[in-house]
Scaffold this motif. Structure first.
Motif, PDB file in Angstrom:
ATOM      1  N   UNK A 160      52.837  34.496  54.349  1.00 50.34           N
ATOM      2  CA  UNK A 160      51.847  34.105  55.361  1.00 50.34           C
ATOM      3  C   UNK A 160      52.087  34.911  56.641  1.00 50.34           C
ATOM      4  N   UNK A 161      51.148  35.819  56.969  1.00 50.01           N
ATOM      5  CA  UNK A 161      51.292  36.669  58.146  1.00 50.01           C
ATOM      6  C   UNK A 161      51.299  35.857  59.433  1.00 50.01           C
ATOM      7  N   UNK A 162      50.491  34.817  59.505  1.00 46.68           N
ATOM      8  CA  UNK A 162      50.434  33.994  60.711  1.00 46.68           C
ATOM      9  C   UNK A 162      51.771  33.289  60.957  1.00 46.68           C
ATOM     10  N   UNK A 163      52.385  32.788  59.893  1.00 48.41           N
ATOM     11  CA  UNK A 163      53.678  32.128  60.065  1.00 48.41           C
ATOM     12  C   UNK A 163      54.740  33.124  60.511  1.00 48.41           C
ATOM     13  N   UNK A 164      54.643  34.365  60.005  1.00 47.22           N
ATOM     14  CA  UNK A 164      55.583  35.398  60.445  1.00 47.22           C
ATOM     15  C   UNK A 164      55.418  35.677  61.935  1.00 47.22           C
ATOM     16  N   UNK A 165      54.177  35.702  62.403  1.00 47.51           N
ATOM     17  CA  UNK A 165      53.923  35.894  63.838  1.00 47.51           C
ATOM     18  C   UNK A 165      54.489  34.737  64.644  1.00 47.51           C
ATOM     19  N   UNK A 166      54.289  33.512  64.159  1.00 44.99           N
ATOM     20  CA  UNK A 166      54.761  32.348  64.913  1.00 44.99           C
ATOM     21  C   UNK A 166      56.290  32.288  64.969  1.00 44.99           C
ATOM     22  N   UNK A 167      56.962  32.835  63.984  1.00 44.33           N
ATOM     23  CA  UNK A 167      58.417  32.894  64.036  1.00 44.33           C
ATOM     24  C   UNK A 167      58.879  33.742  65.223  1.00 44.33           C
ATOM     25  N   UNK A 168      58.167  34.832  65.497  1.00 42.06           N
ATOM     26  CA  UNK A 168      58.500  35.669  66.658  1.00 42.06           C
ATOM     27  C   UNK A 168      58.227  34.917  67.945  1.00 42.06           C
ATOM     28  N   UNK A 169      57.063  34.248  68.016  1.00 39.31           N
ATOM     29  CA  UNK A 169      56.711  33.487  69.216  1.00 39.31           C
ATOM     30  C   UNK A 169      57.768  32.418  69.489  1.00 39.31           C
ATOM     31  N   UNK A 170      58.145  31.697  68.461  1.00 45.49           N
ATOM     32  CA  UNK A 170      59.140  30.633  68.628  1.00 45.49           C
ATOM     33  C   UNK A 170      60.489  31.200  69.066  1.00 45.49           C
ATOM     34  N   UNK A 171      60.866  32.324  68.458  1.00 46.78           N
ATOM     35  CA  UNK A 171      62.171  32.909  68.774  1.00 46.78           C
ATOM     36  C   UNK A 171      62.229  33.425  70.208  1.00 46.78           C
ATOM     37  N   UNK A 172      61.144  34.000  70.684  1.00 46.53           N
ATOM     38  CA  UNK A 172      61.128  34.589  72.026  1.00 46.53           C
ATOM     39  C   UNK A 172      60.787  33.570  73.109  1.00 46.53           C
ATOM     40  N   UNK A 173      60.045  32.537  72.733  1.00 51.26           N
ATOM     41  CA  UNK A 173      59.682  31.463  73.661  1.00 51.26           C
ATOM     42  C   UNK A 173      59.128  32.006  74.989  1.00 51.26           C
ATOM     43  N   UNK A 174      58.016  32.739  74.948  1.00 52.34           N
ATOM     44  CA  UNK A 174      57.472  33.351  76.174  1.00 52.34           C
ATOM     45  C   UNK A 174      56.920  32.319  77.139  1.00 52.34           C
ATOM     46  N   UNK A 175      56.798  32.747  78.399  1.00 47.95           N
ATOM     47  CA  UNK A 175      56.200  31.881  79.422  1.00 47.95           C
ATOM     48  C   UNK A 175      54.679  31.978  79.392  1.00 47.95           C
ATOM     49  N   UNK A 176      54.143  33.210  79.162  1.00 44.57           N
ATOM     50  CA  UNK A 176      52.696  33.419  79.073  1.00 44.57           C
ATOM     51  C   UNK A 176      52.400  34.319  77.879  1.00 44.57           C
ATOM     52  N   UNK A 177      51.430  33.913  77.100  1.00 44.78           N
ATOM     53  CA  UNK A 177      51.013  34.689  75.935  1.00 44.78           C
ATOM     54  C   UNK A 177      49.622  35.248  76.222  1.00 44.78           C
ATOM     55  N   UNK A 178      49.525  36.549  76.385  1.00 45.23           N
ATOM     56  CA  UNK A 178      48.244  37.184  76.692  1.00 45.23           C
ATOM     57  C   UNK A 178      47.509  37.583  75.418  1.00 45.23           C
ATOM     58  N   UNK A 179      46.256  37.169  75.316  1.00 44.74           N
ATOM     59  CA  UNK A 179      45.379  37.544  74.207  1.00 44.74           C
ATOM     60  C   UNK A 179      44.167  38.285  74.759  1.00 44.74           C
ATOM     61  N   UNK A 180      43.596  39.155  73.944  1.00 44.15           N
ATOM     62  CA  UNK A 180      42.485  39.983  74.416  1.00 44.15           C
ATOM     63  C   UNK A 180      41.131  39.297  74.259  1.00 44.15           C
ATOM     64  N   UNK A 181      40.928  38.281  75.118  1.00 38.83           N
ATOM     65  CA  UNK A 181      39.594  37.728  75.313  1.00 38.83           C
ATOM     66  C   UNK A 181      39.311  37.820  76.808  1.00 38.83           C
ATOM     67  N   UNK A 182      38.076  38.166  77.164  1.00 38.30           N
ATOM     68  CA  UNK A 182      37.806  38.472  78.570  1.00 38.30           C
ATOM     69  C   UNK A 182      36.340  38.248  78.897  1.00 38.30           C
ATOM     70  N   UNK A 183      36.103  37.820  80.108  1.00 42.09           N
ATOM     71  CA  UNK A 183      34.741  37.585  80.592  1.00 42.09           C
ATOM     72  C   UNK A 183      34.078  38.866  81.076  1.00 42.09           C
ATOM     73  N   UNK A 184      34.830  39.733  81.781  1.00 43.66           N
ATOM     74  CA  UNK A 184      34.214  40.840  82.512  1.00 43.66           C
ATOM     75  C   UNK A 184      34.240  42.173  81.783  1.00 43.66           C
ATOM     76  N   UNK A 185      35.208  42.386  80.914  1.00 43.35           N
ATOM     77  CA  UNK A 185      35.391  43.705  80.300  1.00 43.35           C
ATOM     78  C   UNK A 185      35.351  43.622  78.781  1.00 43.35           C
ATOM     79  N   UNK A 186      34.410  44.337  78.195  1.00 46.51           N
ATOM     80  CA  UNK A 186      34.394  44.447  76.750  1.00 46.51           C
ATOM     81  C   UNK A 186      35.649  45.104  76.224  1.00 46.51           C
TER      82      UNK A 186
END
Length: 449
Positions: free
Chosen positions: A124-150
């Motif tokens: 499961x690729x998503x679970x592999x990604x979440x293992x990294x998120x859990x291990x690093x425990x970031x303060x802010x997770x930036x995703x590419x969704x935006x109002x002003x810029x395509x």
């Protein structure tokens, strides 16, 4: 023999003078340069941008052939698309620290992004990604969704839903738009890119000059579309790309010619090029993942003329003055709307009629960064016009000045565009700017034989 030598010398005197064609790297060498720049950007630029924006984990993901505009700039030169679903994770453990880069994919992605998923151990690729998120425990997770810029809005709805569904609830409040980080990544030029941008613009100027010459144009025969397709063929011939189809249009004293008032939403009609015509080209190339956007003017000489008439050169000078007004208002921290407003106030105070529609230039032709006017809006542009000006960014200085020419008894629209760089203090044109209208043919060396 003497007569033959004289004829040859005469031909040299009256023929157009062109600089030697600028060099273009082999495709293999281009790939090497692109990858070296990417490594430089990852190692030396990205850490400062993540610290600046406060995002300590940036996740960029795309499925094959539906690429996020940002991921296109993160893939190595030999990757023409994402593969299956490619997920790139950039994590900064502390401010100003080196960025750790992972590829939640079946392969390493270039030199920076090391494979961090074993599908055999974790299908499961998503679970592999979440293992990294859990291990690093970031303060802010930036995703590419935006109002002003395509450019910063490349995350698909499905992938967003899947990400949030798999993300542990404790991390949901950390998810933020990476719009500012994405724009800063796209707009900022590193020193190596800037060193080469002059050469890229020189290539564009060379190709434009050849198309606007008697190497290509035979007055009374050649059409504007012939010139357009010459440019397309020349670009391919030189191992370059273009990001838009060129246009060539004509202004002439004929009262039925209304090119000066044509809406930019309508492509110019095809016309046969004649002596006395003022030609305008809009043209761009892509080389080493960087783009140019250039507009210049040429004049087709009538019998007895050796250069464009003074009244047209004077009109060009008004356009140059408007360029100076605009670039003098480039002040770090000002928004695009503030630069436009200050420039238009000065323009109007000097009695210049015209429009300003300048945009960032870099990985994309119409790139991310502050919008400084639009051709159909000379007021505030919400969102992109509110973005501030930063150092080490590039722009297409695009505008027009409308000048009444009494010799034609009509307005002439002087449309200009040149690539330029803002270093935080001043604007410098990459390879100069047009200050004299090109003559077709070039006969400035004619000695009267």
């Amino acid at each position: 023999m003497k007569r033959l030598l004289l004829a040859f010398a005469f031909a040299l005197l009256i023929s157009p003078s062109f600089a030697q064609e600028p060099a273009v790297l082999s495709v293999r060498k281009q790939a090497e340069v692109i990858d070296s720049w990417l490594e430089d950007r990852m190692q030396n630029l990205l850490p400062s941008l993540m610290t600046e924006t406060g995002i300590d984990m940036w996740i960029v993901m795309s499925r094959e052939y539906n690429e996020d505009p940002v991921i296109r700039t993160l893939l190595p030169a030999t990757w023409h698309a994402a593969r299956r679903r490619t997920i790139l994770v950039m994590y900064q453990p502390s401010p100003s620290a080196k960025v750790e880069a992972f590829a939640v994919a079946r392969y390493d992605v270039g030199k920076s992004f090391k494979k961090a998923w074993d599908p055999e151990a974790q299908p499961d690729q998503w679970k592999a990604l979440m293992e990294i998120v859990q291990a690093k425990n970031p303060k802010k997770i930036g995703l590419n969704y935006a109002k002003d810029y395509g450019h910063a809005d490349g995350l698909t709805h499905f992938d967003y839903e899947e990400f949030m569904k798999n993300l542990p609830q404790a991390h949901h409040s950390k998810v933020v738009s990476a719009q500012t980080l994405a724009v800063r990544w796209l707009e900022t030029r590193i020193a190596a890119e800037m060193t080469t941008y002059k050469h890229i613009q020189e290539l564009a100027h060379y190709i434009i000059a050849e198309g606007l010459s008697d190497r290509v144009i035979t007055p009374g025969v050649t059409t504007t579309e012939d010139v357009v397709w010459f440019y397309r063929e020349k670009i391919k011939e030189m191992k370059l790309d273009t990001w838009f189809h060129p246009t060539v249009d004509i202004q002439r004293p004929d009262p039925n010619s209304q090119e000066a008032s044509r809406s930019f939403a309508v492509r110019p009609s095809e016309e046969v090029i004649m002596p006395g015509d003022l030609l305008h080209i809009d043209f761009g190339i892509t080389y080493l993942r960087l783009n140019t956007d250039t507009q210049e003017l040429a004049y087709v000489l009538k019998p007895g003329e050796t250069e464009a008439p003074k009244y047209l050169q004077d009109a060009l000078a008004v356009g140059n003055r408007l360029q100076d007004i605009l670039t003098s208002n480039y002040v770090a921290g000002r928004t695009g709307n503030e630069i436009l407003r200050a420039s238009r106030q000065q323009m109007e105070a000097e009695g210049i009629r015209g429009s300003i529609y300048t945009h960032p230039l870099g990985f994309y032709g119409h790139a991310a960064g502050p919008t400084i006017g639009m051709w159909d809006n000379q007021g505030n542009t919400p969102g992109t016009g509110d973005f501030p000006l930063h150092a080490n960014t590039g722009y297409a200085i695009e505008l027009n000045a409308v000048v009444f020419v009494k010799e034609w008894n009509k307005d002439v629209r002087v449309m200009l565009e040149e690539g330029a760089f803002f270093d935080g203090e001043k604007v410098t044109y990459y390879n100069g700017r047009q200050k004299s209208i090109l003559a077709i043919p070039r006969v400035s060396n004619y000695l009267g034989y």
